[in-house]
Design a protein around this motif. Structure first.
Motif, mmCIF file in Angstrom:
data_model
loop_
_atom_site.group_PDB
_atom_site.id
_atom_site.type_symbol
_atom_site.label_atom_id
_atom_site.label_comp_id
_atom_site.label_asym_id
_atom_site.label_seq_id
_atom_site.Cartn_x
_atom_site.Cartn_y
_atom_site.Cartn_z
ATOM 1 N N SER A 24 0.834 -1.195 0.000
ATOM 2 C CA SER A 24 0.000 0.000 0.000
ATOM 3 C C SER A 24 0.870 1.246 0.000
ATOM 4 O O SER A 24 1.914 1.269 0.639
ATOM 5 C CB SER A 24 -0.909 0.026 1.239
ATOM 6 N N THR A 26 0.594 5.693 0.208
ATOM 7 C CA THR A 26 -0.287 6.789 0.630
ATOM 8 C C THR A 26 -0.023 8.073 -0.132
ATOM 9 O O THR A 26 -0.463 9.146 0.268
ATOM 10 C CB THR A 26 -0.109 7.054 2.141
ATOM 11 N N GLY A 28 -0.738 8.582 -3.434
ATOM 12 C CA GLY A 28 -1.598 8.798 -4.591
ATOM 13 C C GLY A 28 -0.908 8.537 -5.922
ATOM 14 O O GLY A 28 -1.368 9.031 -6.966
ATOM 15 N N ASP A 30 0.078 6.904 -9.337
ATOM 16 C CA ASP A 30 -0.640 6.051 -10.287
ATOM 17 C C ASP A 30 0.137 4.782 -10.615
ATOM 18 O O ASP A 30 -0.430 3.719 -10.800
ATOM 19 C CB ASP A 30 -0.922 6.826 -11.581
ATOM 20 N N VAL A 52 -5.683 2.322 -11.736
ATOM 21 C CA VAL A 52 -6.744 1.394 -11.319
ATOM 22 C C VAL A 52 -7.208 0.570 -12.513
ATOM 23 O O VAL A 52 -7.383 1.091 -13.620
ATOM 24 C CB VAL A 52 -7.910 2.184 -10.697
ATOM 25 N N ASN A 53 -7.378 -0.719 -12.249
ATOM 26 C CA ASN A 53 -7.833 -1.703 -13.244
ATOM 27 C C ASN A 53 -6.839 -1.919 -14.379
ATOM 28 O O ASN A 53 -7.197 -2.516 -15.414
ATOM 29 C CB ASN A 53 -9.203 -1.313 -13.815
ATOM 30 N N ARG A 68 -5.396 -4.335 -9.088
ATOM 31 C CA ARG A 68 -5.310 -2.899 -8.750
ATOM 32 C C ARG A 68 -6.728 -2.335 -8.761
ATOM 33 O O ARG A 68 -7.180 -1.721 -9.717
ATOM 34 C CB ARG A 68 -4.439 -2.171 -9.770
ATOM 35 N N ILE A 69 -7.405 -2.581 -7.667
ATOM 36 C CA ILE A 69 -8.785 -2.133 -7.544
ATOM 37 C C ILE A 69 -8.841 -0.719 -6.970
ATOM 38 O O ILE A 69 -9.763 0.055 -7.270
ATOM 39 C CB ILE A 69 -9.586 -3.110 -6.652
ATOM 40 N N ARG A 70 -7.837 -0.387 -6.164
ATOM 41 C CA ARG A 70 -7.742 0.955 -5.596
ATOM 42 C C ARG A 70 -6.363 1.512 -5.914
ATOM 43 O O ARG A 70 -5.387 0.762 -6.011
ATOM 44 C CB ARG A 70 -7.965 0.940 -4.090
ATOM 45 N N THR A 71 -6.270 2.802 -6.038
ATOM 46 C CA THR A 71 -4.996 3.447 -6.366
ATOM 47 C C THR A 71 -3.901 3.079 -5.383
ATOM 48 O O THR A 71 -2.760 2.839 -5.772
ATOM 49 C CB THR A 71 -5.154 4.980 -6.393
ATOM 50 N N GLU A 72 -4.255 3.019 -4.105
ATOM 51 C CA GLU A 72 -3.239 2.864 -3.073
ATOM 52 C C GLU A 72 -2.829 1.425 -2.812
ATOM 53 O O GLU A 72 -1.893 1.181 -2.072
ATOM 54 C CB GLU A 72 -3.728 3.495 -1.762
ATOM 55 N N HIS A 73 -3.495 0.459 -3.410
ATOM 56 C CA HIS A 73 -3.312 -0.937 -3.014
ATOM 57 C C HIS A 73 -2.956 -1.799 -4.224
ATOM 58 O O HIS A 73 -3.650 -1.737 -5.261
ATOM 59 C CB HIS A 73 -4.615 -1.424 -2.369
#
Lengths: 113, 116
Positions: A24, A26, A28, A30, A52-53, A68-73
């Motif tokens: 993860s 923090t 932001g 890409d 994302v995606n 990559r469902i969320r930007t941070e994860h």
């Protein structure tokens, strides 16, 4: 200062188990990456994502998968671990503008017995 | 075949002296080069970079030199300090998309030991 976190730091697991390595950030960013490194060897890119995606395979073939469902994860999954998967796995992120340097996490050292 | 080569696995230097770490590359399309430093049990951290349009970039005690005709770059650390003891990775990227859409290609690293 970059904030990118990987868990677990160390993992010893038996053959055939399913594992997920967490990453993860923090900031932001890409762009996110997974590298694999064996002692005394170069870092090899195994997966990357530009958002994302979006996920792509890297230069080194790997049996792992990413999402990559969320930007941070940007988690990495091995469906069935084998001793050949024993290695250090490093996650990184970057701003993605031009030649922005990579910010690395502290890595997960995986041992498959 | 390795595109980025660090032929010295290790280097030992006395505190206060100059450390010179070398890196060679084979792909003339590389246009950006970076050095990372890695301590044990930590991830690599960015140190310094240089674009192919330059031949030198300096940041404090760290200077990177690029010789495009020789496809060679070097990292100079002056003066060396015990805290500089780490593994140093050279990396390169190319805007043409080499190495998975322009992603970094790393060398194997050189382990620097600075002795007090």
């Amino acid at each position: 200062e970059a904030d990118i976190y990987q868990t677990p730091r160390y993992l010893v697991i038996g053959t055939g188990k399913k594992i997920t390595l967490e990453c993860s950030q923090t900031m932001g960013h890409d762009k996110m990456y997974w590298y694999q490194q064996d002692p005394g060897m170069e870092l090899h890119l195994i997966h990357y994502s530009y958002g994302v995606n979006s996920t792509e395979k890297g230069d080194l073939s790997s049996e792992s998968t990413v999402s990559r469902i969320r930007t941070e994860h940007f988690p990495l999954t091995l469906e069935s671990a084998r001793p050949s998967h024993t290695s250090q796995y490093l996650c990184a992120s970057s701003e993605g503008t031009g030649n922005s340097p990579l910010h690395f996490g502290n890595g997960t050292r995986l041992t498959v017995t | 075949d390795q595109q980025v080569k660090q032929n010295s696995p290790s280097l030992s230097v006395q505190e206060g002296r100059i450390s010179i770490l070398n890196c060679d590359y084979t792909n003339s399309m590389f246009d950006y080069f970076l050095w990372y430093k890695k301590y044990p049990a930590e991830g690599p951290t960015f140190l310094i970079s240089i674009s192919s349009i330059k031949d030198k970039n300096e940041d404090g005690r760290f200077t990177v030199f690029l010789n495009k005709s020789a496809k060679h770059l070097s990292l100079h650390i002056v003066p060396s300090q015990p805290g500089d003891s780490a593994v140093y990775f050279c990396a390169a990227s190319g805007g043409w998309g080499g190495g998975s859409q322009g992603n970094l290609i790393f060398g194997k690293g050189t382990k620097l030991s600075v002795k007090p």
